[in-house]
Design an enzyme around this catalytic site. Structure first.
Site, mmCIF file in Angstrom:
data_model
loop_
_atom_site.group_PDB
_atom_site.id
_atom_site.type_symbol
_atom_site.label_atom_id
_atom_site.label_comp_id
_atom_site.label_asym_id
_atom_site.label_seq_id
_atom_site.Cartn_x
_atom_site.Cartn_y
_atom_site.Cartn_z
ATOM 1 N N ARG A 106 0.819 -1.217 0.000
ATOM 2 C CA ARG A 106 0.000 0.000 0.000
ATOM 3 C C ARG A 106 0.854 1.270 0.000
ATOM 4 O O ARG A 106 0.452 2.285 -0.542
ATOM 5 C CB ARG A 106 -0.893 0.048 1.253
ATOM 6 C CG ARG A 106 -1.587 -1.252 1.551
ATOM 7 C CD ARG A 106 -2.943 -1.341 0.869
ATOM 8 N NE ARG A 106 -3.493 -2.657 1.054
ATOM 9 C CZ ARG A 106 -3.711 -3.532 0.071
ATOM 10 N NH1 ARG A 106 -3.437 -3.234 -1.172
ATOM 11 N NH2 ARG A 106 -4.208 -4.722 0.322
ATOM 12 N N CYS A 112 -1.632 -0.147 15.762
ATOM 13 C CA CYS A 112 -1.834 -1.388 16.524
ATOM 14 C C CYS A 112 -1.979 -1.103 18.007
ATOM 15 O O CYS A 112 -2.439 -1.950 18.753
ATOM 16 C CB CYS A 112 -0.671 -2.334 16.297
ATOM 17 S SG CYS A 112 0.857 -1.707 16.984
ATOM 18 N N GLU A 136 -10.834 -6.488 15.305
ATOM 19 C CA GLU A 136 -10.029 -5.277 15.134
ATOM 20 C C GLU A 136 -10.589 -4.524 13.923
ATOM 21 O O GLU A 136 -10.564 -5.035 12.806
ATOM 22 C CB GLU A 136 -8.562 -5.647 14.884
ATOM 23 C CG GLU A 136 -7.666 -4.433 14.745
ATOM 24 C CD GLU A 136 -6.227 -4.796 14.423
ATOM 25 O OE1 GLU A 136 -5.994 -5.635 13.528
ATOM 26 O OE2 GLU A 136 -5.329 -4.226 15.059
HETATM 27 P P1 NAD Z 1 -1.444 -7.194 6.699
HETATM 28 O O1 NAD Z 1 -1.408 -8.407 7.542
HETATM 29 O O2 NAD Z 1 -2.496 -7.070 5.671
HETATM 30 O O3 NAD Z 1 -0.050 -7.028 5.915
HETATM 31 C C1 NAD Z 1 1.186 -7.162 6.570
HETATM 32 C C2 NAD Z 1 2.185 -7.717 5.576
HETATM 33 O O4 NAD Z 1 1.798 -9.037 5.202
HETATM 34 C C3 NAD Z 1 2.278 -6.888 4.300
HETATM 35 O O5 NAD Z 1 3.625 -6.799 3.915
HETATM 36 C C4 NAD Z 1 1.434 -7.679 3.318
HETATM 37 O O6 NAD Z 1 1.876 -7.551 1.989
HETATM 38 C C5 NAD Z 1 1.602 -9.105 3.793
HETATM 39 N N1 NAD Z 1 0.424 -9.932 3.526
HETATM 40 C C6 NAD Z 1 -0.873 -9.514 3.458
HETATM 41 N N2 NAD Z 1 -1.684 -10.560 3.221
HETATM 42 C C7 NAD Z 1 -0.897 -11.658 3.138
HETATM 43 C C8 NAD Z 1 -1.157 -13.049 2.918
HETATM 44 N N3 NAD Z 1 -2.389 -13.500 2.728
HETATM 45 N N4 NAD Z 1 -0.107 -13.903 2.916
HETATM 46 C C9 NAD Z 1 1.151 -13.458 3.117
HETATM 47 N N5 NAD Z 1 1.450 -12.151 3.318
HETATM 48 C C10 NAD Z 1 0.445 -11.256 3.337
HETATM 49 O O7 NAD Z 1 -1.462 -5.940 7.713
HETATM 50 P P2 NAD Z 1 -1.650 -4.414 7.345
HETATM 51 O O8 NAD Z 1 -3.071 -4.192 6.953
HETATM 52 O O9 NAD Z 1 -0.579 -3.946 6.436
HETATM 53 O O10 NAD Z 1 -1.374 -3.740 8.768
HETATM 54 C C11 NAD Z 1 -2.358 -3.600 9.753
HETATM 55 C C12 NAD Z 1 -2.294 -4.740 10.742
HETATM 56 O O11 NAD Z 1 -0.997 -4.799 11.331
HETATM 57 C C13 NAD Z 1 -3.251 -4.545 11.902
HETATM 58 O O12 NAD Z 1 -3.793 -5.788 12.235
HETATM 59 C C14 NAD Z 1 -2.359 -4.028 13.022
HETATM 60 O O13 NAD Z 1 -2.828 -4.266 14.309
HETATM 61 C C15 NAD Z 1 -1.112 -4.805 12.747
HETATM 62 N N6 NAD Z 1 0.047 -4.171 13.357
HETATM 63 C C16 NAD Z 1 0.559 -4.748 14.483
HETATM 64 C C17 NAD Z 1 1.625 -4.162 15.109
HETATM 65 C C18 NAD Z 1 2.196 -4.764 16.350
HETATM 66 O O14 NAD Z 1 3.288 -4.391 16.719
HETATM 67 N N7 NAD Z 1 1.528 -5.694 17.005
HETATM 68 C C19 NAD Z 1 2.181 -2.984 14.605
HETATM 69 C C20 NAD Z 1 1.626 -2.433 13.442
HETATM 70 C C21 NAD Z 1 0.551 -3.042 12.825
#
Ligand code: NAD
Length: 499
Positions: free
Chosen positions: A178, A282, A384
């Site tokens: 994104r 998060c 969430e």
């Molecule tokens: P996401 O899970 O959609 O994406 C994270 C990463 O995984 C990206 O690089 C994406 O390309 C990849 N990805 C997405 N779908 C995938 C799949 N099916 N298989 C393999 N890889 C895949 O998360 P997001 O929307 O980018 O970020 C928001 C989420 O991250 C929220 O749930 C938030 O709470 C979490 N987050 C957690 C923390 C923490 O420290 N706990 C910090 C920041 C964000």
């Protein structure tokens, strides 16, 4: 014609060979701003090979010299903070000042990493027996993968990657598709700082790139930040292949407001924690738990006008409290949750659906939303939402508030607002949550402490940054050494002891 964002491999921009591309948007306007190359397994392999070739020399570089490169990178990030914040704002949508705050949190970890010679010091026990000295040392693991989410495109690559390279590893970042431009810019700053080519590569793309990285035989460790289902998949896939994996995932963070709390202070804190960055953090507070009916009424009385008065705007509007959501899908998803909340019987006190901003009619905006009388069986409580939606979930007493928190599957952050030290102390003792704030709404620890949740907010044993990151990004070697000294013990067939 939108520009094309490629991969950053071995010190240069490389388009890759997959032939797959995806759109990157400016969420403030809804316009496509770039086309992004999506890596195939073959492209990921090219990045791994370049990292693998660069790794031995970097691992053998004395830690103080590595720290020198990290220090230079820190200076470059500081010099370029305005540019970085602009890039983050344009692709993520958060306001410039909010973007700068998150970049500062990345700089903080970079400063911590400058102390890596000290952090890597091992232990020595002289003369454990028979003239033998035993010492331990920490060595880098190799090529490590860092899969990062959209919501902190500078901070999180810094949290994991800076520690990884400071420890002597090569790092391959797979940023969110994104908002990939800021992570690409970081790679350029590393090159300028003098980091050898191949030590910080960026492969862009979607799940194909993630799966290729997680299953690659030459990548022994993966650090992941993102949503829970993806994090669990990455953790299970990686650990089944005997890799070291840490996955920091989704959250539902509660803030308890006790009857004795300074209500104005609590509400100010809550507004920033719930609606800052449009709730796309998060550690955002998404559930507030007033204890007692009187507390709930006092809270709502103050919250409603503030939520209704929240100002949305594009990232570069200095008056904006929050920007748009990341994508049109995210906007539709959050609005669907608001519909579900209404359908399940929660009281919708402020409705952010259908928000539109003059001049930015196609932007992905959702207005500040507030629900009251939310119960733990509702999807708006359980899931969430990741948007500017705050739920008031009333509790009759302190024990009910703690039980609610401990009954939730997520456990990233939590806060309590009170003037009662005993209540605060009991709370920190009883809640099963990774990061706890006492009159602190977003208790993200500083760089020299560890960051991480528990339960379904984190998979794996180690935490992010702080001393635990050194443990994650290194492996231990322990040496027992004796120099010829004239001691003769003769042949010994029994288990050696020092007795
Ligand atoms: P996401 O899970 O959609 O994406 C994270 C990463 O995984 C990206 O690089 C994406 O390309 C990849 N990805 C997405 N779908 C995938 C799949 N099916 N298989 C393999 N890889 C895949 O998360 P997001 O929307 O980018 O970020 C928001 C989420 O991250 C929220 O749930 C938030 O709470 C979490 N987050 C957690 C923390 C923490 O420290 N706990 C910090 C920041 C964000």
């Amino acid at each position: 014609m939108a520009k094309t964002i490629k991969h950053f491999i071995n010190g240069g921009h490389v388009e890759g060979r997959s032939g797959r591309f995806g759109d990157v948007y400016n969420p403030a306007t809804g316009e496509v701003s770039a086309s992004l190359a999506y890596a195939s397994a073959e492209d990921v392999d090219t990045a791994v090979k370049s990292s693998l070739a660069a790794f031995p020399d970097w691992a053998a570089t004395p830690a103080p010299r590595r720290a020198g490169v990290v220090f230079k990178f820190r200076e470059l990030v500081i010099q370029n903070i305005d540019t970085l914040a602009e890039i983050v704002g344009r692709e993520h949508g958060k306001t410039i000042e909010d973007a700068k705050g998150s970049i500062q949190r990345g700089i903080d970890v970079t400063e911590f990493a400058c102390g890596v010679p000290h952090l890597l010091k091992g232990e020595l026990s002289p003369n454990v027996g028979g003239g033998i000295d035993t010492f331990s040392m920490r060595e880098p693991i190799g090529v490590v993968g860092g899969i990062t989410p959209f919501n902190f495109p500078v901070m999180i690559p810094c949290w994991m990657g800076v520690m990884a390279v400071a420890c002597g590893n090569a790092f391959i970042n797979k940023p969110s598709e994104r908002d990939p431009s800021a992570p690409m810019f970081l790679a350029e700053l590393w090159r300028e700082a003098g980091l050898p080519n191949g030590i910080w590569n960026v492969v862009n793309g979607d799940k194909d790139a993630v799966n290729a990285l997680v299953t690659h035989p030459d990548v022994p460790a993966i650090s992941f930040v993102g949503s829970t289902l993806v994090g669990e998949h990455v953790y299970q896939t990686g650990t089944a292949l005997n890799k070291r994996v840490q996955a920091f995932c989704g959250a539902k963070n509660h803030m308890v407001v006790m009857p004795d709390a300074d209500m104005d202070q609590a509400v100010d804190a809550l507004m920033g924690a719930a609606y800052g960055s449009a709730g796309e953090r998060c550690m955002a507070i998404s559930v507030v738990v007033p204890v007692g009916e009187g507390t709930a009424e006092a809270l709502n009385e103050r919250l409603v006008p503030k939520v209704a008065g929240l100002r949305m705007g594009p990232y570069n509007d200095p008056e904006a409290d929050m920007g748009p959501l990341i994508t049109a899908q995210a906007k539709a998803r959050v609005e669907d949750y608001i519909n579900q909340g209404v359908a399940s019987g929660a009281d919708l006190l402020v409705d952010g659906r259908g928000a539109s901003l003059q001049g930015y009619e196609n932007g992905f905006y959702v207005g500040g939303t507030l629900f009251d009388k939310v119960t733990t069986d509702m999807s708006i409580y359980k899931d969430e939402i990741f948007g500017p939606v705050l739920s008031v979930a009333r509790a009759n007493d302190f024990d009910a508030a703690v039980a609610m928190i401990n009954g939730n599957e997520y456990a990233n952050g939590v806060a309590i607002f009170t003037r009662d030290g005993d209540a605060a102390r009991t709370f920190t003792d009883k809640v099963d949550v990774g990061m706890i704030g006492v009159n602190v709404p977003i208790p993200v620890p500083m760089a020299f402490h560890n960051f991480g949740g528990s339960k379904r907010s984190k998979f794996g044993d180690t935490q992010m940054h702080g001393p635990e990151s050194i443990r994650f990004f290194t492996k231990m070697k322990t040496v027992s050494s004796r120099w010829p000294s004239g001691i003769r013990e003769g042949v010994q067939y029994t288990m050696p002891t020092n007795r």
